[in-house]
Scaffold this active site. Structure first.
Site, mmCIF file in Angstrom:
data_model
loop_
_atom_site.group_PDB
_atom_site.id
_atom_site.type_symbol
_atom_site.label_atom_id
_atom_site.label_comp_id
_atom_site.label_asym_id
_atom_site.label_seq_id
_atom_site.Cartn_x
_atom_site.Cartn_y
_atom_site.Cartn_z
ATOM 1 N N GLU A 165 0.858 -1.180 0.000
ATOM 2 C CA GLU A 165 0.000 0.000 0.000
ATOM 3 C C GLU A 165 0.896 1.233 0.000
ATOM 4 O O GLU A 165 1.775 1.353 0.855
ATOM 5 C CB GLU A 165 -0.903 0.013 1.237
ATOM 6 N N ARG A 176 5.144 -12.854 9.912
ATOM 7 C CA ARG A 176 5.772 -11.576 9.624
ATOM 8 C C ARG A 176 7.068 -11.460 10.418
ATOM 9 O O ARG A 176 7.313 -12.229 11.354
ATOM 10 C CB ARG A 176 4.842 -10.422 9.968
ATOM 11 N N LYS A 181 3.523 0.065 10.567
ATOM 12 C CA LYS A 181 3.532 1.290 9.757
ATOM 13 C C LYS A 181 2.899 2.447 10.519
ATOM 14 O O LYS A 181 3.339 3.600 10.399
ATOM 15 C CB LYS A 181 2.811 1.058 8.435
#
Length: 568
Positions: A48, A274, A284
């Protein structure tokens, strides 16, 4: 269970009680190819564009592009650009740069979810026509309350049974911009009693009056990620959609959407753990907070775990790819020690970075028996273990700079550097003996006066004197003034995300600035690897803030893991 990786005597290994699982994703691919389910592999990397990529994204990049390379397949770069209010073309460009810098090439042109907005909208209409989607005018807090909890089922919206014709009409009004943001949304009609929250009639379209960096002002409604992602995969013919574990439950919604629209391709989603890295944050949201609140100097601050920050700090693409290789791909949550990442760059630069000399905290050394005005050129190897790197010329004259910590007026036998009335060798030069000192008003040594033995260039003293120490130096007559930024870990606790306020754990000593001297012309001749080992000091690269008059060098990493010593 959390896996713990660590460095032991320079070798990477896992704790003895742990087991390294095989790469289950490659096993799945091998099975799919051998069974004939797929005859070619196609993956994608779907960031994104609302921030810079970080080291966790590097793991996903290496996985998706690496699999495509190893299986002679292709990998798409597709921007998940469904939230224009938080996205920017600057982030798009930075992501492209990061992927290419890591050494990967995507298939064809970069793609955008917005490329498929017309198709996505048509599929939303198809779900409405099938009675599988409805427009809901419930307020967001009401909708949230009606979703229920993990222990209690949700409640049906009063708009859930609206007829198809009305829903089509209302969705058309949403698309035409007749409703305000938050006034209504389009929800999939699935199961409000599902044990999986993502299946309780999730929102698939919302009203958003925002300018889009790719489509301009064409749209007033934008699809949600879970609706967009699976359809984009199917449109592009992705065979294996690789996501991190937080999307594991969402796989049910991924499959539901694909099964209920008229599309031929049926990609499958697979999840892996992750990356969690000590002494940093990889959320983020938290990274944005660090930037917005000026705890760091932008996304590419060398203390940031962003790929841009690591690049600016002096990390090489090879070191990051090697790090991703060493941590592997599993379904288990893992906390990787920062020392493992640092070991990867040390290994790379130790082998590939040329040597040079720099003095960060200088005092002057005056060689009293060296003729004033005399200069000479000495030859120094660029790497002690690699003759192919060649040699360089360094100036030498009556006055040189040495590190303040390399001199003591008195010391015990363990101190192997310069002491009054003792000898030491200047690296690649002569043996000198300290005779007297000069101090400032605070009692700090500013100048050491010494004598040198002219017969010791490249050889030991003739009379059998043993010189145990070697120190680095730079020639005062030719050295260039420089700024040195000594970066350290941004946080002073291993898991800052676990703190009540993670910014309270910021390391106040994460940046120390020094002003000293480097060999002449160093910043004008950057080596291919992008960094030097400043002997006995650490690995450094030139920062973008450098000027012709005053170069700026960033410390990539020290020669040793000082944090490991602190923990012993």
């Amino acid at each position: 269970e959390i896996l713990k990786y660590y460095v032991h005597k320079g070798n990477m290994r896992m704790a003895e009680t742990e087991h390294r699982p095989t790469n289950f994703i490659r096993q799945i691919i091998d099975k799919d190819l051998s069974s004939g389910l797929h005859d070619a592999i196609k993956t994608r990397f779907p960031p994104e564009p609302n921030g810079f990529l970080h080291i966790g994204h590097a793991k996903s990049i290496c996985l998706n592009f690496g699999i495509a390379q190893d299986y002679t397949g292709t990998c798409n770069l597709r921007f998940d650009d469904t939230n224009p209010a938080k996205e920017d073309i600057t982030f798009v460009n930075s992501i492209k740069e990061d992927v290419q810098w890591l050494g990967f090439t995507w298939d064809g042109e970069a793609r955008y979810s917005s490329n498929y907005f017309d198709q996505l909208h048509a599929y939303a209409v198809e779900l409405i026509e099938k009675g599988l989607a409805y427009v809901d005018f419930s307020a967001q807090d009401v909708m949230r309350e009606m979703r229920g909890t993990l222990k209690e089922p949700g409640q049906n919206s009063p708009y859930r049974d609206t007829d198809v014709e009305t829903n089509l009409s209302e969705f058309a009004k949403m698309t035409a911009g007749e409703y305000k943001e938050g006034e209504c949304s389009l929800r999939a009609k699935i199961d409000m009693a599902s044990p999986f929250m993502c299946m309780r009639d999730p929102v698939i379209y919302r009203v958003k009056h925002a300018h889009h960096h790719q489509t301009g002002d064409k749209w007033c409604v934008y699809p949600m990620y879970d609706f967009t992602h699976c359809i984009s995969d199917a449109i592009e013919g992705i065979t294996h959609s690789l996501c991190t574990l937080e999307f594991q439950d969402n796989r049910r919604l991924y499959d539901w959407v694909i099964e209920n629209i008229s599309i031929d391709c049926t990609p499958r989603q697979y999840e892996f753990s992750r990356l969690n890295l000590e002494y940093t944050v990889l959320s983020k949201r938290r990274l944005i907070q660090l930037v917005d609140e000026n705890h760091v100097h932008g996304w590419d601050d060398p203390r940031m775990p962003t790929i841009a920050g690591l690049r600016r700090r002096g990390y090489t693409p090879g070191s990051i790819v090697e790090f991703c290789k060493r941590i592997g791909v599993t379904k288990m949550d893992n906390m990787v020690e920062m020392s493992m990442l640092e070991a990867c760059i040390r290994d790379d630069l130790n082998a590939n970075a040329p040597r040079a000399m720099a003095v960060l905290d200088p005092i002057k050394l005056v060689i009293e028996n060296y003729e004033e005005g005399q200069t000479e050129t000495l030859v120094a190897p660029n790497h002690p273990n690699d003759e192919s790197m060649g040699t360089r010329n360094i100036g030498f004259s009556r006055e040189v700079y040495i590190e303040a910590e390399d001199f003591r007026e008195s010391a015990n036998k363990k101190f192997k550097r310069l002491v009054l009335d003792k000898e030491v060798r200047l690296r690649n030069a002569y043996v000198v003996k300290a005779n007297r000192v000069e101090k400032d008003e605070n009692g700090n040594v500013t100048t050491v006066y010494c004598t040198y033995d002219p017969d010791t260039l490249g050889k030991d003293p003739a009379d059998g004197r043993k010189v145990k120490g070697v120190i680095h130096w730079v020639d005062a007559a030719t050295a260039q003034a420089a700024e040195f930024r000594l970066y350290d870990r941004l946080f002073n606790v291993p898991n800052p995300a676990a703190e009540e306020n993670f910014t309270d754990a910021i390391n106040p000593d994460s940046l120390e600035v020094k002003h000293g001297w480097v060999e002449a012309g160093l910043a004008d001749n950057v080596p291919e690897v992008g960094a030097w080992q400043f002997e006995r000091t650490g690995y450094f690269c030139v920062d973008k803030d450098s000027t012709d008059d005053k170069p700026v060098f960033n410390r990539t990493v020290g020669l040793r893991d000082t944090w490991a010593k602190m923990g012993e």
